[in-house]
Write an enzyme that holds these catalytic residues in place. Sequence first.
Site, PDB file in Angstrom:
ATOM      1  N   CYS A  89      50.588 -34.819  23.322  1.00 31.49           N
ATOM      2  CA  CYS A  89      51.455 -33.970  24.132  1.00 31.49           C
ATOM      3  C   CYS A  89      51.854 -32.678  23.408  1.00 31.49           C
ATOM      4  O   CYS A  89      51.801 -32.589  22.183  1.00 31.49           O
ATOM      5  CB  CYS A  89      52.706 -34.744  24.515  1.00 31.49           C
ATOM      6  SG  CYS A  89      53.815 -34.969  23.127  1.00 31.49           S
ATOM      7  N   CYS A 122      52.469 -44.060  24.482  1.00 27.98           N
ATOM      8  CA  CYS A 122      51.834 -42.886  25.102  1.00 27.98           C
ATOM      9  C   CYS A 122      50.465 -42.593  24.494  1.00 27.98           C
ATOM     10  O   CYS A 122      49.716 -41.791  25.015  1.00 27.98           O
ATOM     11  CB  CYS A 122      52.724 -41.665  24.963  1.00 27.98           C
ATOM     12  SG  CYS A 122      52.954 -41.149  23.248  1.00 27.98           S
ATOM     13  N   CYS A 143      58.640 -38.074  20.287  1.00 27.03           N
ATOM     14  CA  CYS A 143      57.689 -37.193  19.594  1.00 27.03           C
ATOM     15  C   CYS A 143      58.217 -36.855  18.187  1.00 27.03           C
ATOM     16  O   CYS A 143      57.434 -36.655  17.255  1.00 27.03           O
ATOM     17  CB  CYS A 143      57.448 -35.912  20.384  1.00 27.03           C
ATOM     18  SG  CYS A 143      56.939 -36.185  22.095  1.00 27.03           S
ATOM     19  N   ASP A 148      49.745 -40.940  21.880  1.00 28.59           N
ATOM     20  CA  ASP A 148      49.626 -39.674  21.149  1.00 28.59           C
ATOM     21  C   ASP A 148      49.414 -39.963  19.668  1.00 28.59           C
ATOM     22  O   ASP A 148      49.969 -40.921  19.130  1.00 28.59           O
ATOM     23  CB  ASP A 148      50.892 -38.823  21.313  1.00 28.59           C
ATOM     24  CG  ASP A 148      50.951 -38.166  22.675  1.00 28.59           C
ATOM     25  OD1 ASP A 148      50.012 -38.352  23.467  1.00 28.59           O
ATOM     26  OD2 ASP A 148      51.941 -37.461  22.940  1.00 28.59           O
TER      27      ASP A 148
HETATM   28 FE1  FES Z   1      54.414 -39.541  23.175  1.00 29.54          FE
HETATM   29 FE2  FES Z   1      54.584 -36.994  22.660  1.00 29.54          FE
HETATM   30  S1  FES Z   1      54.559 -37.958  24.628  1.00 29.54           S
HETATM   31  S2  FES Z   1      54.418 -38.562  21.204  1.00 29.54           S
END
Ligand code: FES
Length: 123
Positions: free
Chosen positions: A58, A33, A102, A35
């Site tokens: 996110c 993702c 996450c 992040d």
């Molecule tokens: Fe990937 Fe939060 S959506 S770490």
Amino acid sequence: MYQGKLAQLIQHPSHVGELENPSAMAEVTNPVCDDRLRLSIRVEDGIITEARFKVYGCAPTIATGSMAAELIRGKSLEDALRITREEIDRAVGGLPHTKIHCATLAVDAIWAVIDDYRRRNPV
Ligand code: FES
């Protein structure tokens, strides 16, 4: 969209930012993702006395980053390394299934920042 404790943490996270002259700092990225979570810590006599986080990603990672900083404060490096993804998930009030990673990112950040500390302070 998010509710309860998770929503509270997203809207009012604690330990936001970056420490000046930290004992260690690390940033980890989820390759899927993209992040990013950065942790900086202050260590005194083997105890993490202060921690701050920054997130580029996110909303749930704001909660897990905040909780990671909260949970490691006051812990020895060894105890901080025992914090699990499940513990962070529980502490933030439960992440949606699609956001469990996450919490993994938060654990990865704890490991990375302690790794950085040990690199800077070899025994
Ligand atoms: Fe990937 Fe939060 S959506 S770490």
